[in-house]
Write a protein that holds these residues in place. Structure first.
Motif, PDB file in Angstrom:
ATOM      1  N   GLY A 134       0.803  -1.211   0.000  1.00  0.00           N
ATOM      2  CA  GLY A 134       0.000   0.000   0.000  1.00  0.00           C
ATOM      3  C   GLY A 134       0.836   1.261   0.000  1.00  0.00           C
ATOM      4  O   GLY A 134       0.352   2.338  -0.386  1.00  0.00           O
ATOM      5  N   ARG A 135       2.072   1.157   0.438  1.00  0.00           N
ATOM      6  CA  ARG A 135       2.999   2.294   0.423  1.00  0.00           C
ATOM      7  C   ARG A 135       3.848   2.312  -0.839  1.00  0.00           C
ATOM      8  O   ARG A 135       4.814   3.078  -0.928  1.00  0.00           O
ATOM      9  CB  ARG A 135       3.875   2.265   1.671  1.00  0.00           C
ATOM     10  N   GLY A 136       3.521   1.459  -1.781  1.00  0.00           N
ATOM     11  CA  GLY A 136       4.181   1.499  -3.079  1.00  0.00           C
ATOM     12  C   GLY A 136       5.362   0.573  -3.237  1.00  0.00           C
ATOM     13  O   GLY A 136       5.981   0.542  -4.310  1.00  0.00           O
ATOM     14  N   HIS A 137       5.712  -0.189  -2.188  1.00  0.00           N
ATOM     15  CA  HIS A 137       6.855  -1.087  -2.293  1.00  0.00           C
ATOM     16  C   HIS A 137       6.515  -2.298  -3.164  1.00  0.00           C
ATOM     17  O   HIS A 137       5.364  -2.755  -3.190  1.00  0.00           O
ATOM     18  CB  HIS A 137       7.305  -1.532  -0.906  1.00  0.00           C
ATOM     19  N   ARG A 138       7.519  -2.806  -3.844  1.00  0.00           N
ATOM     20  CA  ARG A 138       7.377  -3.995  -4.668  1.00  0.00           C
ATOM     21  C   ARG A 138       7.681  -5.200  -3.779  1.00  0.00           C
ATOM     22  O   ARG A 138       8.832  -5.454  -3.438  1.00  0.00           O
ATOM     23  CB  ARG A 138       8.331  -3.921  -5.869  1.00  0.00           C
ATOM     24  N   VAL A 139       6.641  -5.935  -3.425  1.00  0.00           N
ATOM     25  CA  VAL A 139       6.716  -6.903  -2.336  1.00  0.00           C
ATOM     26  C   VAL A 139       6.898  -8.331  -2.839  1.00  0.00           C
ATOM     27  O   VAL A 139       6.213  -8.766  -3.777  1.00  0.00           O
ATOM     28  CB  VAL A 139       5.441  -6.829  -1.467  1.00  0.00           C
ATOM     29  N   THR A 140       7.829  -9.033  -2.201  1.00  0.00           N
ATOM     30  CA  THR A 140       7.928 -10.486  -2.289  1.00  0.00           C
ATOM     31  C   THR A 140       7.674 -11.022  -0.895  1.00  0.00           C
ATOM     32  O   THR A 140       8.327 -10.590   0.061  1.00  0.00           O
ATOM     33  CB  THR A 140       9.314 -10.932  -2.776  1.00  0.00           C
ATOM     34  N   ALA A 141       6.726 -11.928  -0.745  1.00  0.00           N
ATOM     35  CA  ALA A 141       6.365 -12.487   0.557  1.00  0.00           C
ATOM     36  C   ALA A 141       6.681 -13.974   0.572  1.00  0.00           C
ATOM     37  O   ALA A 141       6.364 -14.692  -0.385  1.00  0.00           O
ATOM     38  CB  ALA A 141       4.877 -12.259   0.833  1.00  0.00           C
ATOM     39  N   VAL A 142       7.311 -14.429   1.653  1.00  0.00           N
ATOM     40  CA  VAL A 142       7.768 -15.823   1.752  1.00  0.00           C
ATOM     41  C   VAL A 142       7.301 -16.417   3.071  1.00  0.00           C
ATOM     42  O   VAL A 142       7.448 -15.800   4.135  1.00  0.00           O
ATOM     43  CB  VAL A 142       9.310 -15.906   1.668  1.00  0.00           C
ATOM     44  N   ASP A 143       6.756 -17.623   3.021  1.00  0.00           N
ATOM     45  CA  ASP A 143       6.430 -18.360   4.236  1.00  0.00           C
ATOM     46  C   ASP A 143       6.588 -19.845   3.972  1.00  0.00           C
ATOM     47  O   ASP A 143       6.356 -20.323   2.853  1.00  0.00           O
ATOM     48  CB  ASP A 143       5.002 -18.056   4.707  1.00  0.00           C
ATOM     49  N   LEU A 144       6.973 -20.573   5.020  1.00  0.00           N
ATOM     50  CA  LEU A 144       7.196 -22.015   4.899  1.00  0.00           C
ATOM     51  C   LEU A 144       5.893 -22.784   4.764  1.00  0.00           C
ATOM     52  O   LEU A 144       5.853 -23.866   4.187  1.00  0.00           O
ATOM     53  CB  LEU A 144       7.978 -22.515   6.124  1.00  0.00           C
TER      54      LEU A 144
END
Length: 235
Positions: free
Chosen positions: A96-106
């Motif tokens: 929402g703040r404009g960051h290009r997000v990669t999200a990782v979880d096991l």
């Protein structure tokens, strides 16, 4: 206060790297219950967002975390990886703040829920080990982890690897705490980050802000933000 304005002359003296990391790993091991069963995060995913600070369903709690994220993250949006992302609540704030997000979880179930939560944001959601995320050698402006380091078998190795994932001038944002016999004291983390190459390390106590947790808490909760040294001017 925005982390971009933290004074770098407040650095701690450098400490011996191997000893400090050994202390950190020992601290985690000492605070794990030898009889506690490991958490099944796929099972936990079903009720994970019921905790106020996990699901951020309460607008006041969500707004409190969003304000903090605005202080911890760079003002200019960049590439951010959220390690141990759970259902993706902080990833959603970052996007929402404009960051290009990669999200990782096991947990496959956690990442399934994170994909649904992050739909339409452009975020990339991956299933994999937070300690060695499957990001194919990519570099990031921010490595974010909330309540992850305490659960790792080798926190020292993970911190080294996460630091290597940062671009020059990037930052590591760690939200951690001590909950009874579980967790990591803040000084254990701050003591090891400058030897990795941090130009500035900021500690902020979070326990006193009940809005973040949806209730009053009396345990130790905090954030540590470590900023990498930016490259010098070309000679």
């Amino acid at each position: 206060m925005n982390i971009d304005r933290v004074r770098t002359d407040l650095q701690q003296p450098a400490v011996d790297l191997p000893g400090s990391f050994a202390d950190l790993t020992g601290s985690v091991a000492e605070r794990r219950s030898p009889v506690a069963d490991p958490v099944d995060w796929d099972v936990a995913a079903a009720t994970f967002d019921d905790e106020a600070d996990h699901g951020l369903r309460d607008p006041a709690v969500r707004a409190a975390w969003d304000r903090r994220m605005g202080q911890w993250l760079p003002e200019v949006p960049g590439d951010l990886v959220d390690l141990g992302c759970g259902t993706g609540s902080l990833s959603l704030l970052a996007a929402g703040r404009g960051h290009r997000v990669t999200a990782v979880d096991l947990s496959p179930r956690m990442t399934e829920l994170a994909r649904a939560k992050l739909a339409g944001t452009g975020a990339r959601v991956l299933t994999g080990d937070a300690a060695r995320p499957p990001v194919e050698g990519r570099e990031f402006d921010v490595v974010l982890a909330r309540h992850v380091v305490w659960a790792l078998a080798d926190p020292a190795g993970a911190l080294r690897h996460w630091w290597s994932m940062l671009r020059p001038g990037g930052r590591l944002v760690l939200v951690e705490g001590v909950w009874g016999s579980t967790g990591i004291p803040a000084e254990r983390l701050t003591d090891v980050l400058i030897p990795l190459g941090a130009a500035a390390v900021r500690y902020e106590r979070l326990s006193g802000d009940a809005t973040l947790w949806g209730r009053e808490v009396d345990d130790e909760r905090y954030v540590v933000v470590a900023v990498d040294r930016a490259p010098g001017p070309a000679g």
